[in-house]
Motif scaffolding. Structure first.
Motif, PDB file in Angstrom:
ATOM      1  N   ALA A   1       0.687  -1.259  -0.100  1.00 13.20           N
ATOM      2  CA  ALA A   1      -0.075  -0.019  -0.007  1.00 13.20           C
ATOM      3  C   ALA A   1       0.907   1.313  -0.005  1.00 13.20           C
ATOM      4  O   ALA A   1       0.446   2.304  -0.803  1.00 13.20           O
ATOM      5  N   MET A   2       1.893   1.219   0.810  1.00 14.26           N
ATOM      6  CA  MET A   2       2.629   2.202   0.877  1.00 14.26           C
ATOM      7  C   MET A   2       3.698   2.573  -0.458  1.00 14.26           C
ATOM      8  O   MET A   2       3.832   3.703  -0.724  1.00 14.26           O
ATOM      9  N   ALA A   3       4.239   1.377  -0.916  1.00 18.13           N
ATOM     10  CA  ALA A   3       4.945   1.563  -2.243  1.00 18.13           C
ATOM     11  C   ALA A   3       3.944   2.103  -3.387  1.00 18.13           C
ATOM     12  O   ALA A   3       4.264   2.857  -4.336  1.00 18.13           O
ATOM     13  N   THR A   4       2.639   1.528  -3.334  1.00 14.88           N
ATOM     14  CA  THR A   4       1.636   2.169  -4.219  1.00 14.88           C
ATOM     15  C   THR A   4       1.242   3.741  -3.849  1.00 14.88           C
ATOM     16  O   THR A   4       1.301   4.368  -4.947  1.00 14.88           O
ATOM     17  N   ALA A   5       1.120   4.042  -2.917  1.00 13.15           N
ATOM     18  CA  ALA A   5       0.892   5.356  -2.628  1.00 13.15           C
ATOM     19  C   ALA A   5       1.982   6.573  -2.984  1.00 13.15           C
ATOM     20  O   ALA A   5       1.836   7.565  -3.277  1.00 13.15           O
ATOM     21  N   CYS A   6       3.149   5.919  -2.657  1.00  4.79           N
ATOM     22  CA  CYS A   6       4.348   6.802  -2.903  1.00  4.79           C
ATOM     23  C   CYS A   6       4.769   6.795  -4.454  1.00  4.79           C
ATOM     24  O   CYS A   6       5.068   7.852  -4.976  1.00  4.79           O
ATOM     25  N   ALA A   7       4.311   5.478  -5.151  1.00  4.88           N
ATOM     26  CA  ALA A   7       4.567   5.932  -6.483  1.00  4.88           C
ATOM     27  C   ALA A   7       3.590   6.896  -7.220  1.00  4.88           C
ATOM     28  O   ALA A   7       3.820   7.627  -8.167  1.00  4.88           O
ATOM     29  N   LEU A   8       2.151   6.944  -6.531  1.00  3.63           N
ATOM     30  CA  LEU A   8       1.412   7.824  -7.002  1.00  3.63           C
ATOM     31  C   LEU A   8       1.620   9.302  -6.823  1.00  3.63           C
ATOM     32  O   LEU A   8       1.430   9.925  -7.574  1.00  3.63           O
ATOM     33  N   VAL A   9       2.175   9.563  -5.599  1.00  5.62           N
ATOM     34  CA  VAL A   9       2.480  10.983  -5.492  1.00  5.62           C
ATOM     35  C   VAL A   9       3.929  11.332  -5.689  1.00  5.62           C
ATOM     36  O   VAL A   9       4.339  12.451  -5.384  1.00  5.62           O
ATOM     37  N   GLY A  10       4.688  10.290  -5.999  1.00  3.72           N
ATOM     38  CA  GLY A  10       5.983  10.881  -6.663  1.00  3.72           C
ATOM     39  C   GLY A  10       7.081  11.048  -5.462  1.00  3.72           C
ATOM     40  O   GLY A  10       7.985  11.714  -5.683  1.00  3.72           O
ATOM     41  N   LEU A  11       6.973  10.036  -4.541  1.00  3.12           N
ATOM     42  CA  LEU A  11       8.056  10.149  -3.515  1.00  3.12           C
ATOM     43  C   LEU A  11       8.779   8.764  -3.426  1.00  3.12           C
ATOM     44  O   LEU A  11       8.148   7.562  -3.534  1.00  3.12           O
ATOM     45  N   PRO A  12      10.085   8.825  -2.997  1.00  2.00           N
ATOM     46  CA  PRO A  12      10.809   7.558  -2.812  1.00  2.00           C
ATOM     47  C   PRO A  12      10.372   6.740  -1.632  1.00  2.00           C
ATOM     48  O   PRO A  12       9.987   7.378  -0.707  1.00  2.00           O
ATOM     49  N   CYS A  13      10.446   5.330  -1.844  1.00  2.00           N
ATOM     50  CA  CYS A  13       9.848   4.622  -0.732  1.00  2.00           C
ATOM     51  C   CYS A  13      10.671   3.490  -0.296  1.00  2.00           C
ATOM     52  O   CYS A  13      11.223   2.737  -1.048  1.00  2.00           O
ATOM     53  N   GLU A  14      11.086   3.471   1.036  1.00  2.00           N
ATOM     54  CA  GLU A  14      11.775   2.506   1.520  1.00  2.00           C
ATOM     55  C   GLU A  14      11.180   1.572   2.639  1.00  2.00           C
ATOM     56  O   GLU A  14      10.487   1.957   3.675  1.00  2.00           O
ATOM     57  N   ILE A  15      11.209  -0.018   2.310  1.00  4.14           N
ATOM     58  CA  ILE A  15      10.117  -0.721   3.025  1.00  4.14           C
ATOM     59  C   ILE A  15      11.139  -1.876   3.696  1.00  4.14           C
ATOM     60  O   ILE A  15      12.008  -2.602   3.110  1.00  4.14           O
ATOM     61  N   HIS A  16      11.016  -1.796   5.061  1.00  4.85           N
ATOM     62  CA  HIS A  16      11.783  -2.723   6.011  1.00  4.85           C
ATOM     63  C   HIS A  16      10.852  -3.769   6.101  1.00  4.85           C
ATOM     64  O   HIS A  16       9.718  -3.815   6.961  1.00  4.85           O
ATOM     65  N   MET A  17      11.418  -5.138   6.003  1.00  2.00           N
ATOM     66  CA  MET A  17      10.567  -6.266   6.315  1.00  2.00           C
ATOM     67  C   MET A  17      11.373  -7.542   6.564  1.00  2.00           C
ATOM     68  O   MET A  17      12.554  -7.728   6.366  1.00  2.00           O
ATOM     69  N   GLY A  18      11.075  -8.199   7.756  1.00  2.00           N
ATOM     70  CA  GLY A  18      11.781  -9.444   8.183  1.00  2.00           C
ATOM     71  C   GLY A  18      12.082 -10.442   7.170  1.00  2.00           C
ATOM     72  O   GLY A  18      11.033 -10.553   6.195  1.00  2.00           O
ATOM     73  N   ALA A  19      13.284 -11.047   7.237  1.00  2.00           N
ATOM     74  CA  ALA A  19      13.671 -11.842   6.566  1.00  2.00           C
ATOM     75  C   ALA A  19      12.637 -13.113   6.290  1.00  2.00           C
ATOM     76  O   ALA A  19      12.395 -13.922   5.143  1.00  2.00           O
ATOM     77  N   ILE A  20      12.118 -13.694   7.531  1.00  2.00           N
ATOM     78  CA  ILE A  20      11.064 -14.768   7.578  1.00  2.00           C
ATOM     79  C   ILE A  20       9.963 -14.424   6.690  1.00  2.00           C
ATOM     80  O   ILE A  20       9.302 -15.245   5.830  1.00  2.00           O
ATOM     81  N   ASP A  21       9.384 -13.144   6.845  1.00  2.00           N
ATOM     82  CA  ASP A  21       8.317 -12.726   6.279  1.00  2.00           C
ATOM     83  C   ASP A  21       8.436 -12.418   4.721  1.00  2.00           C
ATOM     84  O   ASP A  21       7.364 -12.805   3.835  1.00  2.00           O
ATOM     85  N   ILE A  22       9.765 -12.037   4.293  1.00  2.00           N
ATOM     86  CA  ILE A  22       9.854 -12.150   2.832  1.00  2.00           C
ATOM     87  C   ILE A  22       9.974 -13.312   2.089  1.00  2.00           C
ATOM     88  O   ILE A  22       9.274 -13.629   1.165  1.00  2.00           O
TER      89      ILE A  22
END
Length: 406
Positions: free
Chosen positions: A132-153
């Motif tokens: 959702a954040m990657a989508t919203a940032c693409a829409l408004v034109g802001l760089p986005c960095e997402i932190h995610m646990g290796a197990i969840d990846i």
């Protein structure tokens, strides 16, 4: 503990106060230099949210981009299979990106743009907030960095792919339990590198003030819609409103529409995981005690020293050792009840809803479905249960198939 109150006005229940407290919960347990940054976000939010330009842009995006209002659906075959009460779903799974997370992601991304921030940082567990954040940032034109646990990846590969396609930079978190709590720690560490230029888009009703309030406010659209839709559809209010609770954003969103309707019972469904032993569940409100972590005071699962305990859930979006402070307040008041369903009940509900209604739910949402199926059998056919179906299970399909050897 706050004394139990039978009747409380919405104005009392819809805190926080100016210091960010919902009763004794919430606040800003953060260093002074970070408090000034949080206060800046708070005042910017209060100012920007009232401007016609911001309101119009957000409402147009909800309607034409997200696809709101999301419908309410009567699960006829599932209800018949359970016996007793009728089960309805608020279909947040039909939103663009597949979950309720887009509601606050758009609000936060627009706020970051209006504040002139240069990068948005976020954590994610199941990946729905990340997408959702990657989508919203693409829409408004802001760089986005997402932190995610290796197990969840490894577990949520479809959402990982989506985030990369959308242009987000994905950070694999390999420390600790390599799940949501550690992703939050990692994202916060990165945010602290330049909090004046970066915007930390928290993914639930947790964190220091003003985030529990802000995320709740964006998610209130679920409750507003449901409060109008359900009586229009059935002629009365639901007897029960249920939603899964990890941090608690989807539950707080739908609960907010019914807080003044004391005849409506509000049920938050937590993950019991593999059982009641420490480290085997993430049922914070069921088994936790008040404590402080990640900059706010709330119920949490903690050890003797007050440090967060390891937690577990089959649903990556629910394995968090604390919970939104508003939920803690509602628990102490007795306005909402919190129960826990285990992994097996979650999987059973996942399959039942898929095969009886053709709706594949997120594993997070399936916890609330499991409770509704169990409760429906105890009630009569005149009673109704409204479940917030907070997300769809595309992300979980391969994992569930592997677990059940389909």
């Amino acid at each position: 503990m706050i004394p139990k109150q039978q009747e409380t006005s919405t104005s009392d229940l819809m805190l926080p106060n100016a210091e960010g407290y919902f009763g004794p919960y919430g606040g800003q347990a953060i260093p002074p230099h970070l408090k000034s940054i949080m206060d800046e976000i708070y005042h910017a939010y209060l100012a920007i949210r009232e401007t016609p330009a911001y309101q119009q842009e957000l409402q147009e995006l909800y309607q034409h981009y997200v696809g709101r209002p999301s419908p309410i659906y009567f699960a006829r075959r599932l209800s018949a299979a359970c016996g007793g009460a009728k089960i309805y779903f608020k279909r947040e799974d039909l939103n663009h990106t597949g979950a309720h997370k887009i509601n606050h992601a758009l609000g936060e991304a627009l706020l970051a743009k209006h504040m002139g921030k240069t990068k948005v940082i976020a954590e994610t567990g199941a990946g729905q907030h990340g997408v959702a954040m990657a989508t919203a940032c693409a829409l408004v034109g802001l760089p986005c960095e997402i932190h995610m646990g290796a197990i969840d990846i490894a577990k949520e590969h479809p959402n990982v792919t989506k985030m990369k396609i959308l242009g987000a930079r994905l950070i694999s978190v390999d420390r600790g339990t390599q799940t949501l709590k550690d992703a939050v720690d990692s994202a916060f560490d990165e945010y602290m590198q330049d909090p004046e230029q970066f915007f930390y888009a928290i993914g639930s009703v947790v964190g220091p003030h003003p985030f529990p309030m802000m995320v709740r406010d964006f998610q209130m659209i679920i409750g507003r819609e449901a409060r109008e839709q359900f009586p229009a559809m059935t002629g009365k209010l639901p007897d029960y409103v249920a939603a899964c609770v990890g941090g608690g954003s989807n539950a707080m969103g739908i609960f907010s529409g019914f807080l003044d309707d004391h005849q409506v019972q509000l049920i938050g469904v937590e993950p019991l995981g593999r059982g009641v032993a420490k480290g085997e569940h993430a049922a914070t409100l069921t088994y936790g005690q008040p404590g402080t972590m990640h900059g706010f005071h709330s119920y949490m699962l903690q050890d003797a020293e007050g440090e967060p305990e390891p937690v577990y859930s089959i649903a990556s979006g629910l394995d968090y050792p604390s919970v939104g402070p508003h939920h803690s307040y509602l628990k102490d008041l007795g306005r909402a009840q919190y129960v826990a369903m285990d992994d097996q009940a979650c999987l059973d509900a996942f399959m039942q809803l898929s095969r009886l209604e053709g709706i594949i739910p997120a594993l997070e949402s399936a916890h609330a479905v499991a409770w509704a199926m169990q409760k429906a059998a105890e009630l009569d056919e005149q009673q109704t249960i409204l479940v917030n179906l907070s997300g769809r299970g595309d992300k979980d399909a391969d994992f569930v198939a592997e677990q059940l050897q389909l």
